[in-house]
Design an enzyme around this catalytic site. Structure first.
Site, mmCIF file in Angstrom:
data_model
loop_
_atom_site.group_PDB
_atom_site.id
_atom_site.type_symbol
_atom_site.label_atom_id
_atom_site.label_comp_id
_atom_site.label_asym_id
_atom_site.label_seq_id
_atom_site.Cartn_x
_atom_site.Cartn_y
_atom_site.Cartn_z
ATOM 1 N N ARG A 80 30.534 33.935 27.390
ATOM 2 C CA ARG A 80 31.988 33.848 27.239
ATOM 3 C C ARG A 80 32.487 32.472 27.692
ATOM 4 O O ARG A 80 33.404 31.913 27.094
ATOM 5 C CB ARG A 80 32.657 34.975 28.017
ATOM 6 C CG ARG A 80 34.119 35.133 27.685
ATOM 7 C CD ARG A 80 34.670 36.424 28.221
ATOM 8 N NE ARG A 80 34.675 36.450 29.676
ATOM 9 C CZ ARG A 80 35.026 37.518 30.399
ATOM 10 N NH1 ARG A 80 35.388 38.641 29.799
ATOM 11 N NH2 ARG A 80 35.019 37.483 31.710
ATOM 12 N N LYS A 183 39.029 32.381 28.190
ATOM 13 C CA LYS A 183 39.390 32.589 29.599
ATOM 14 C C LYS A 183 39.719 31.223 30.202
ATOM 15 O O LYS A 183 38.910 30.623 30.901
ATOM 16 C CB LYS A 183 38.236 33.269 30.341
ATOM 17 C CG LYS A 183 38.703 34.046 31.559
ATOM 18 C CD LYS A 183 37.615 34.965 32.056
ATOM 19 C CE LYS A 183 38.044 35.710 33.296
ATOM 20 N NZ LYS A 183 38.877 36.876 32.979
ATOM 21 N N GLU A 219 47.208 43.241 25.441
ATOM 22 C CA GLU A 219 46.501 43.558 26.682
ATOM 23 C C GLU A 219 47.443 43.370 27.859
ATOM 24 O O GLU A 219 48.601 43.008 27.700
ATOM 25 C CB GLU A 219 45.234 42.714 26.843
ATOM 26 C CG GLU A 219 45.472 41.235 27.073
ATOM 27 C CD GLU A 219 44.192 40.472 27.445
ATOM 28 O OE1 GLU A 219 43.328 41.030 28.139
ATOM 29 O OE2 GLU A 219 44.075 39.315 27.041
HETATM 30 C C1 PLP Z 1 39.011 38.184 32.677
HETATM 31 C C2 PLP Z 1 40.055 38.866 31.872
HETATM 32 C C3 PLP Z 1 39.969 40.221 31.514
HETATM 33 C C4 PLP Z 1 38.881 41.136 32.034
HETATM 34 O O1 PLP Z 1 37.607 40.766 31.622
HETATM 35 P P1 PLP Z 1 36.340 41.342 32.386
HETATM 36 O O2 PLP Z 1 35.192 40.616 31.763
HETATM 37 O O3 PLP Z 1 36.284 42.788 32.137
HETATM 38 O O4 PLP Z 1 36.523 41.024 33.819
HETATM 39 C C5 PLP Z 1 40.940 40.747 30.707
HETATM 40 N N1 PLP Z 1 41.979 40.008 30.266
HETATM 41 C C6 PLP Z 1 42.102 38.709 30.600
HETATM 42 C C7 PLP Z 1 43.274 37.948 30.087
HETATM 43 C C8 PLP Z 1 41.155 38.101 31.398
HETATM 44 O O5 PLP Z 1 41.292 36.803 31.726
#
Ligand code: PLP
Length: 337
Positions: A80, A183, A219
């Site tokens: 990722r 991210k 989300e």
């Molecule tokens: C990191 C993150 C998540 C959760 O991802 P995980 O890999 O399950 O920790 C969800 N939404 C956003 C915007 C994120 O930055």
């Protein structure tokens, strides 16, 4: 082992002994270096500082009843971060180098890995930043990758507790074809204003609708969304949400538990049909949701004061795999030797 009040650590920064660093210069990644400093020295014109050329990851290591330390799905975090790097034109760190840095950071700080009974864990924060100077908008030529860790308390010290989410149509976290799927720090800067407003009004997070039409669920600020109805685990498919590794794992477990799994556009109106709703991510695994408040329509969707049956089962199952209480049949955990 460090003598800390493991159960009441909360989720906050805390110094540990070591961090791991790796520099990208002259078109190549150097060797991993271990540091005891919590400082970095970068140029004031580094692209990370003014153009937000920065990506991060978050994952955890857990100590089991058997005393072994397990890191959960770090290959997924490595991939990722590569994807985030492609998205904002940063140098891509090889997956194996990412994983080795995480292993070293965990091993070197072993005394900070909380004991099993505490329900706490070691939070691992990898980050990648553009460090070389640019004043025109261009990607940096040099990068710094780092991994630091800190013990964090159990997310639910008083037990698995449902919270409320809020919908505010006047704010977007990411543009429809923007950086929501990476991210990167910029998405977080963009969500802080309404995130704070939500907290001040008693909500745990904002539930964002799709920013193009405001018709579909996207989300939560820092976590993916799922709903369960008619024996089906449903989670939004969208170009602007971050692909959560927790969500990906829950989809596999839900399927194995006999639920149908659907990843598709989720219309806003479906909020009225869900039997259970949750937010999922590394921090909490699942945060059960007892209500979603639509602030524009002054309307509540309610899901009950107690965590739902499937949310509880999914939460317990994933935690059991992470702590080594149940067999890791998917190859999700790596034991730190
Ligand atoms: C990191 C993150 C998540 C959760 O991802 P995980 O890999 O399950 O920790 C969800 N939404 C956003 C915007 C994120 O930055």
């Amino acid at each position: 082992m460090e003598n800390l009040d493991w159960k009441n650590l909360g989720f906050g920064y805390r110094d540990t002994d070591y961090n791991v660093r790796c520099y990208f210069k002259n078109g190549a990644w150097g060797e991993l270096e271990v540091s005891t400093s919590n400082r970095i020295d970068i140029h004031m014109s580094a692209t990370a500082l003014h153009y937000g050329q920065e990506a991060f990851e978050g994952l955890k290591a857990f100590k089991g009843r058997d005393g072994k330390i397990r890191i959960f799905r770090m290959d997924e975090n490595a991939k990722r971060m590569q994807n985030s790097s492609d998205g904002i034109l940063m140098a891509k760190l090889p997956v194996e180098k990412f994983m080795e840095a995480v292993r070293i950071a965990v091993k070197k700080n072993e005394r900070f890995v909380p004991p099993c009974e505490s329900g706490a864990a070691l939070y691992i924060r990898p980050l990648l930043i553009g460090t070389s100077p640019q004043i025109g908008v261009k990607p940096a030529e040099e990068y710094l990758f780092m991994v630091f860790v800190m013990p964090v308390g159990p997310y639910f010290p008083e037990g698995f507790k449902p919270t409320d989410l809020v919908i505010y149509r006047e704010y977007d976290r990411a543009a429809p074809q923007g950086t929501g799927k990476y991210k990167v720090g910029g998405n977080y800067a963009a969500s802080m204003y309404e995130g704070k407003k939500a907290k001040e009004n008693g909500f745990s997070a904002v539930l964002y609708l799709d920013s193009r039409e405001k018709k579909y669920l996207d989300e939560c600020g820092p976590a993916n969304f799922f709903g369960i109805k008619n024996n089906t685990y449903i989670t939004p498919l969208s170009d602007s949400i971050l692909p959560s590794i927790t969500n990906k794992s829950l989809m596999v477990l839900a399927d194995e538990m006999g639920l149908n799994v659907e990843r598709r556009k989720v219309p806003y109106d479906e909020l009225a049909e869900f039997e259970e709703v949750g937010a999922c991510g590394t921090a909490a695994v699942i945060s059960p949701i007892k209500g979603v408040y639509d602030s524009d329509k002054d309307k509540w969707f309610k899901y009950g004061e107690e965590p739902g049956e499937w949310s509880t089962k999914l939460y317990n199952k994933l935690r059991a795999i992470q702590y080594g209480d149940e067999p890791d049949t998917h190859g999700w955990v790596e034991i730190v030797e």
